[in-house]
Design a protein around this motif. Structure first.
Motif, short mmCIF file in Angstrom:
data_model
loop_
_atom_site.label_atom_id
_atom_site.label_comp_id
_atom_site.label_asym_id
_atom_site.label_seq_id
_atom_site.Cartn_x
_atom_site.Cartn_y
_atom_site.Cartn_z
N HIS A 1 11.53 0.29 -14.62
CA HIS A 1 10.42 -0.55 -15.10
C HIS A 1 11.15 -1.90 -15.44
CE1 HIS A 1 6.75 1.45 -15.25
NE2 HIS A 1 7.29 2.69 -16.21
N HIS A 2 10.24 -2.85 -14.94
CA HIS A 2 10.77 -4.33 -15.41
C HIS A 2 9.72 -4.96 -15.42
CE1 HIS A 2 10.08 -5.54 -11.29
NE2 HIS A 2 10.50 -4.35 -10.68
N SER A 3 8.62 -4.46 -16.15
CA SER A 3 7.44 -5.30 -16.51
C SER A 3 7.43 -6.35 -17.58
CB SER A 3 6.13 -4.23 -16.83
OG SER A 3 6.45 -3.54 -18.18
N ARG B 1 4.75 -14.51 -11.92
CA ARG B 1 5.00 -13.43 -11.97
C ARG B 1 3.65 -12.11 -12.09
NH1 ARG B 1 8.17 -14.32 -17.32
NH2 ARG B 1 6.66 -14.24 -18.92
N ASN B 2 2.65 -12.93 -12.00
CA ASN B 2 1.50 -11.86 -12.42
C ASN B 2 0.39 -12.26 -11.61
OD1 ASN B 2 -1.09 -11.52 -14.06
ND2 ASN B 2 0.30 -9.74 -14.78
N ASP C 1 3.89 -4.58 -11.06
CA ASP C 1 5.28 -4.13 -11.52
C ASP C 1 5.98 -2.77 -10.78
OD1 ASP C 1 5.90 -6.14 -13.30
OD2 ASP C 1 4.51 -5.04 -14.57
#
Length: 301
Positions: free
Chosen positions: A7-9, A144-145, A244
């Motif tokens: 995970h890297h959210s 990033r989103n 992610d």
């Protein structure tokens, strides 16, 4: 079955969205009244665009909250796709609004009308300031989103539209060029279609469970095949759940009848390989030995 998570959210804050929503409600109301009073289609089209922004920002805000909700037995992925759906809805509305604006502008180009340019200039300045501030608030998260990017694009196109309306207002005020108003509307609308299409395409790919464009399936298969004693990789699926998470599931045929502990160490090697080489952070492998099933890479389930 092996399963692993990397995970890297990043927690995206909703506060900036909320500020942008309030600012846009103020701009929309002001431009709507101003557009009616001045008779400016460009100002009314900007108000309509701003109103669609208010709705899209509210959708983004709700999706942002939902995406943080915990998974449950009847929602095993939680609401992780809420933001992708928001991006899809927002980009689709952006295109619909643009088509409506083009239709109105063509009618106005055929028969130009006089416009109260002072109101147009004043309100476009308000739009530039308020939208410019909102754009700065969301810029960091937009990179990033996908959901935040859809909100950011709505606001950025609004700011550009307000700049165009300001230029139009100045030209109408000094030179009486009232055909500038619908012409600017057409240009704004084409820009909306251009921006909206790319996001619509990207969010559609994710919702349709297509393999991410950056991933080459054959290269993954070749990479996994270098690990011994892997014989064959088949029945492969790769999809993106949200911003992610990229998932891979596959059946792997082994050269020998390995033990569970051996499989666990091989699985760990596969997980590390696909994560570092391809950015895949969820791996689900079905081990097989001498099983009579289709050995095709992609199987039509």
């Amino acid at each position: 079955m092996g399963h692993h998570h990397h995970h890297h959210s990043s927690e995206i804050k909703g506060k900036n969205l909320l500020i942008s929503i309030i600012l846009n409600i103020v701009i929309t109301a002001a431009q709507l009244v101003g557009g009616i009073l001045s008779g400016s289609l460009a100002l009314l089209s900007d108000a309509l665009h701003n109103f669609s922004d208010v709705i899209s920002l509210i959708i983004s805000y709700i999706a942002n909250i939902l995406s943080r909700k915990e998974a449950s037995t009847n929602k095993t992925f939680g609401y992780k796709r809420a933001e992708i759906i928001a991006a899809f809805v927002n980009s689709a509305t952006l295109i619909v609004v643009a088509i409506l604006l083009i239709k109105e502008a063509i009618e106005r180009l055929i028969s130009p009308e006089q416009v109260g340019s002072e109101i147009v200039i004043g309100l476009s300045l308000l739009g530039i300031l308020a939208n410019g501030f909102s754009v700065l608030l969301l810029k960091k998260d937009a990179n990033r989103n996908m959901n935040m990017k859809s909100a950011y694009l709505h606001l950025f196109t609004d700011m550009m539209a307000s700049v165009a309306v300001l230029v139009g207002g100045i030209l109408m005020f000094f030179y009486g060029l009232y055909w500038i108003d619908p012409l600017l509307t057409v240009l704004i609308a084409f820009y909306l279609v251009y921006m909206g299409y790319d996001l619509l395409r990207t969010s559609t790919r994710v919702l349709m469970l297509f393999t991410p464009e950056t991933i080459e399936v054959q290269k993954i298969v070749e990479s996994i095949a270098t690990i011994k004693p892997v014989k064959n990789v088949h029945h492969l699926h790769i999809w993106q759940l949200n911003e992610d998470e990229v998932h891979l599931e596959a059946h792997i045929d082994f050269e020998e009848d390995i033990s569970l502990s051996q499989f666990d160490s091989i699985l760990l090697a596969i997980e590390e390989k696909v994560y570092h080489e391809f950015g895949i952070n969820h791996v689900n492998i079905q081990p097989e030995y001498g099983k009579c099933d289709s050995k095709q890479l992609i199987v039509q389930d």
